[in-house]
Write a protein that holds these residues in place. Structure first.
Motif, PDB file in Angstrom:
ATOM      1  N   PRO A   1       0.809  -1.229   0.000  1.00  0.00           N
ATOM      2  CA  PRO A   1       0.000   0.000   0.000  1.00  0.00           C
ATOM      3  C   PRO A   1       0.838   1.273   0.000  1.00  0.00           C
ATOM      4  O   PRO A   1       0.483   2.257  -0.643  1.00  0.00           O
ATOM      5  N   GLY A   2       1.969   1.243   0.703  1.00  0.00           N
ATOM      6  CA  GLY A   2       2.812   2.430   0.771  1.00  0.00           C
ATOM      7  C   GLY A   2       3.453   2.806  -0.552  1.00  0.00           C
ATOM      8  O   GLY A   2       3.925   3.930  -0.726  1.00  0.00           O
ATOM      9  N   GLY A   3       3.482   1.869  -1.479  1.00  0.00           N
ATOM     10  CA  GLY A   3       4.110   2.139  -2.774  1.00  0.00           C
ATOM     11  C   GLY A   3       3.156   2.644  -3.831  1.00  0.00           C
ATOM     12  O   GLY A   3       3.571   2.930  -4.959  1.00  0.00           O
ATOM     13  N   LEU A   4       1.875   2.778  -3.481  1.00  0.00           N
ATOM     14  CA  LEU A   4       0.876   3.180  -4.476  1.00  0.00           C
ATOM     15  C   LEU A   4       1.135   4.598  -4.988  1.00  0.00           C
ATOM     16  O   LEU A   4       1.037   4.859  -6.194  1.00  0.00           O
ATOM     17  N   LEU A   5       1.471   5.515  -4.088  1.00  0.00           N
ATOM     18  CA  LEU A   5       1.719   6.890  -4.508  1.00  0.00           C
ATOM     19  C   LEU A   5       2.916   6.971  -5.451  1.00  0.00           C
ATOM     20  O   LEU A   5       2.901   7.742  -6.428  1.00  0.00           O
ATOM     21  N   SER A   6       3.951   6.176  -5.173  1.00  0.00           N
ATOM     22  CA  SER A   6       5.118   6.160  -6.056  1.00  0.00           C
ATOM     23  C   SER A   6       4.755   5.610  -7.429  1.00  0.00           C
ATOM     24  O   SER A   6       5.254   6.099  -8.456  1.00  0.00           O
ATOM     25  N   LEU A   7       3.882   4.621  -7.451  1.00  0.00           N
ATOM     26  CA  LEU A   7       3.436   4.057  -8.722  1.00  0.00           C
ATOM     27  C   LEU A   7       2.677   5.108  -9.536  1.00  0.00           C
ATOM     28  O   LEU A   7       2.904   5.263 -10.748  1.00  0.00           O
ATOM     29  N   ILE A   8       1.793   5.832  -8.867  1.00  0.00           N
ATOM     30  CA  ILE A   8       1.029   6.885  -9.550  1.00  0.00           C
ATOM     31  C   ILE A   8       1.962   7.963 -10.083  1.00  0.00           C
ATOM     32  O   ILE A   8       1.791   8.467 -11.203  1.00  0.00           O
ATOM     33  N   LYS A   9       2.974   8.299  -9.297  1.00  0.00           N
ATOM     34  CA  LYS A   9       3.942   9.307  -9.731  1.00  0.00           C
ATOM     35  C   LYS A   9       4.677   8.834 -10.992  1.00  0.00           C
ATOM     36  O   LYS A   9       4.883   9.606 -11.933  1.00  0.00           O
ATOM     37  N   GLY A  10       5.056   7.559 -11.021  1.00  0.00           N
ATOM     38  CA  GLY A  10       5.739   7.018 -12.188  1.00  0.00           C
ATOM     39  C   GLY A  10       4.868   7.024 -13.428  1.00  0.00           C
ATOM     40  O   GLY A  10       5.342   7.331 -14.537  1.00  0.00           O
ATOM     41  N   VAL A  11       3.587   6.693 -13.259  1.00  0.00           N
ATOM     42  CA  VAL A  11       2.656   6.722 -14.393  1.00  0.00           C
ATOM     43  C   VAL A  11       2.528   8.138 -14.944  1.00  0.00           C
ATOM     44  O   VAL A  11       2.462   8.355 -16.164  1.00  0.00           O
ATOM     45  N   ARG A  12       2.535   9.108 -14.052  1.00  0.00           N
ATOM     46  CA  ARG A  12       2.458  10.513 -14.488  1.00  0.00           C
ATOM     47  C   ARG A  12       3.701  10.913 -15.265  1.00  0.00           C
ATOM     48  O   ARG A  12       3.616  11.638 -16.260  1.00  0.00           O
ATOM     49  N   TRP A  13       4.867  10.451 -14.817  1.00  0.00           N
ATOM     50  CA  TRP A  13       6.097  10.749 -15.561  1.00  0.00           C
ATOM     51  C   TRP A  13       6.019  10.204 -16.981  1.00  0.00           C
ATOM     52  O   TRP A  13       6.361  10.893 -17.941  1.00  0.00           O
ATOM     53  N   ILE A  14       5.579   8.951 -17.091  1.00  0.00           N
ATOM     54  CA  ILE A  14       5.480   8.329 -18.413  1.00  0.00           C
ATOM     55  C   ILE A  14       4.492   9.092 -19.294  1.00  0.00           C
ATOM     56  O   ILE A  14       4.766   9.357 -20.477  1.00  0.00           O
ATOM     57  N   ALA A  15       3.350   9.455 -18.717  1.00  0.00           N
ATOM     58  CA  ALA A  15       2.327  10.178 -19.487  1.00  0.00           C
ATOM     59  C   ALA A  15       2.836  11.544 -19.939  1.00  0.00           C
ATOM     60  O   ALA A  15       2.582  11.969 -21.078  1.00  0.00           O
ATOM     61  N   ARG A  16       3.574  12.230 -19.061  1.00  0.00           N
ATOM     62  CA  ARG A  16       4.093  13.559 -19.389  1.00  0.00           C
ATOM     63  C   ARG A  16       5.100  13.481 -20.533  1.00  0.00           C
ATOM     64  O   ARG A  16       5.086  14.317 -21.443  1.00  0.00           O
ATOM     65  N   LEU A  17       5.961  12.483 -20.482  1.00  0.00           N
ATOM     66  CA  LEU A  17       6.960  12.323 -21.537  1.00  0.00           C
ATOM     67  C   LEU A  17       6.309  11.937 -22.860  1.00  0.00           C
ATOM     68  O   LEU A  17       6.705  12.421 -23.928  1.00  0.00           O
ATOM     69  N   LYS A  18       5.308  11.088 -22.782  1.00  0.00           N
ATOM     70  CA  LYS A  18       4.598  10.681 -24.005  1.00  0.00           C
ATOM     71  C   LYS A  18       3.881  11.871 -24.620  1.00  0.00           C
ATOM     72  O   LYS A  18       3.889  12.054 -25.854  1.00  0.00           O
ATOM     73  N   ALA A  19       3.250  12.697 -23.777  1.00  0.00           N
ATOM     74  CA  ALA A  19       2.545  13.877 -24.285  1.00  0.00           C
ATOM     75  C   ALA A  19       3.510  14.864 -24.924  1.00  0.00           C
ATOM     76  O   ALA A  19       3.135  15.617 -25.833  1.00  0.00           O
ATOM     77  N   ALA A  20       4.771  14.868 -24.466  1.00  0.00           N
ATOM     78  CA  ALA A  20       5.775  15.769 -25.023  1.00  0.00           C
ATOM     79  C   ALA A  20       6.393  15.227 -26.306  1.00  0.00           C
ATOM     80  O   ALA A  20       7.233  15.887 -26.920  1.00  0.00           O
ATOM     81  N   GLY A  21       5.966  14.033 -26.701  1.00  0.00           N
ATOM     82  CA  GLY A  21       6.472  13.461 -27.942  1.00  0.00           C
ATOM     83  C   GLY A  21       7.821  12.784 -27.821  1.00  0.00           C
ATOM     84  O   GLY A  21       8.514  12.596 -28.837  1.00  0.00           O
ATOM     85  N   VAL A  22       8.215  12.406 -26.609  1.00  0.00           N
ATOM     86  CA  VAL A  22       9.491  11.717 -26.417  1.00  0.00           C
ATOM     87  C   VAL A  22       9.351  10.259 -26.858  1.00  0.00           C
ATOM     88  O   VAL A  22       8.469   9.543 -26.388  1.00  0.00           O
ATOM     89  N   LYS A  23      10.213   9.829 -27.746  1.00  0.00           N
ATOM     90  CA  LYS A  23      10.182   8.460 -28.252  1.00  0.00           C
ATOM     91  C   LYS A  23      10.576   7.484 -27.147  1.00  0.00           C
ATOM     92  O   LYS A  23      11.540   7.719 -26.407  1.00  0.00           O
ATOM     93  N   SER A  24       9.825   6.405 -27.022  1.00  0.00           N
ATOM     94  CA  SER A  24      10.090   5.421 -25.980  1.00  0.00           C
ATOM     95  C   SER A  24       9.866   4.009 -26.514  1.00  0.00           C
ATOM     96  O   SER A  24       8.946   3.778 -27.294  1.00  0.00           O
ATOM     97  N   VAL A  25      10.729   3.092 -26.105  1.00  0.00           N
ATOM     98  CA  VAL A  25      10.578   1.681 -26.456  1.00  0.00           C
ATOM     99  C   VAL A  25      10.770   0.852 -25.194  1.00  0.00           C
ATOM    100  O   VAL A  25      11.421   1.281 -24.241  1.00  0.00           O
TER     101      VAL A  25
END
Length: 304
Positions: free
Chosen positions: A210-234
């Motif tokens: 349970p304590g790691g849920l906030l960190s997981l959400i933060k990571g998902v936001r990082w991925i979404a932000r980079l994707k929205a900026a058009g950063v290529k990812s594989v």
């Protein structure tokens, strides 16, 4: 050795490392009435997590404020702990001091500039942190190949920003954190190549506490932000190799069985962190193989 020849104690506790763990321990120990000597290689408290925080907070220039914003609130949150550490009476803080020996009787060998000596404590607390996992690959010694932690050090302590085609390869949250920090500094990564797959993330969710849920959400936001900026990812990247003559100029890798190349001026790699076992090993502490993390760690009791 007779009782009269045993050297006296210099402190109740000697702490090696002045990062978040070392500072917290020092504050709590002096509050409990213990005398503390804390030895650290860096010139200011903070460790890698809060490296150079005090100086960066004092920097009111536009570039300094931009850097603070990019490093994020988690970095600035260390100011309170550092302030508590600085104002706690009874802590003997010795910066720019390298620990080169720890003996079972609590004797610690230190080196500071051209001076060297020993201090002895009733207890020795190791809080010297972790290290990035080194994973060799073809071309890994070329200039222009760095670890994520090394790049963060240059950002925090040197205010240096990379230019050109910046590529990040590896796994773990630090890779995504650094990619976001670089993007907020106006540096759009040319590629983020993750060696893990989406299936790996799904299998890991079942082990999430349970304590790691906030960190997981933060990571998902990082991925979404980079994707929205058009950063290529594989994902699922394999067979990484760096190419160049006097410095890295390009990388090659395989994704889904297909080999690809990418122009590259700076290759940032990160394959997670592992316990730093140099001091525990030299002190004669028993080490235990951690199969889940594929690394060695000190074999300790539940309370450390």
């Amino acid at each position: 050795m007779t009782q009269s020849n045993i050297p006296p104690y210099d402190a109740d506790v000697i702490i090696v490392g002045c990062g978040p763990a070392g500072m917290t321990a020092a504050v709590e120990l002096v509050q409990a009435g213990c005398s503390v000597i804390i030895l650290d290689m860096q010139p200011t408290p903070g460790g890698q997590i809060f490296r150079n925080l005090e100086a960066n907070l004092r920097d009111s220039s536009p570039s300094g404020q931009t850097l603070l914003a990019a490093l994020g609130p988690a970095y600035k949150a260390g100011a309170e702990l550092i302030q508590r550490f600085r104002t706690s009476r009874g802590i003997d803080h010795r910066p720019q001091t390298t620990v080169w020996e720890v003996r079972p009787d609590g004797t610690v060998g230190w080196l500071q500039g051209m001076n060297a000596g020993y201090v002895r404590g009733r207890q020795v607390l190791l809080a010297h942190g972790a290290m990035e996992r080194p994973v060799p690959f073809p071309g890994w010694t070329l200039p222009g190949v760095m670890t994520a932690g090394g790049v963060q050090t240059l950002l925090k302590a040197g205010h240096l920003k990379p230019t050109g085609n910046v590529v990040l390869i590896g796994t773990g949250p630090l890779l995504l954190l650094l990619a976001n920090q670089l993007h907020q500094l106006g540096i759009k990564p040319a590629l983020i190549g993750r060696t893990d797959r989406f299936a790996d993330a799904l299998s890991g969710v079942s082990h999430l506490r349970p304590g790691g849920l906030l960190s997981l959400i933060k990571g998902v936001r990082w991925i979404a932000r980079l994707k929205a900026a058009g950063v290529k990812s594989v994902t699922g990247l394999k067979d990484l190799a760096a190419h160049g003559h006097r410095k890295v100029e390009a990388i090659s890798f395989t994704v889904n069985g297909r080999q690809q190349t990418q122009a590259c001026d700076l290759l940032i790699v990160h394959d997670g962190i592992v316990p730093s076992i140099d001091i525990p090993n030299s002190a004669g502490l028993r080490l235990q193989w951690d199969d889940a993390n594929a690394s060695w760690r000190p074999d300790t009791t539940f309370d450390g």
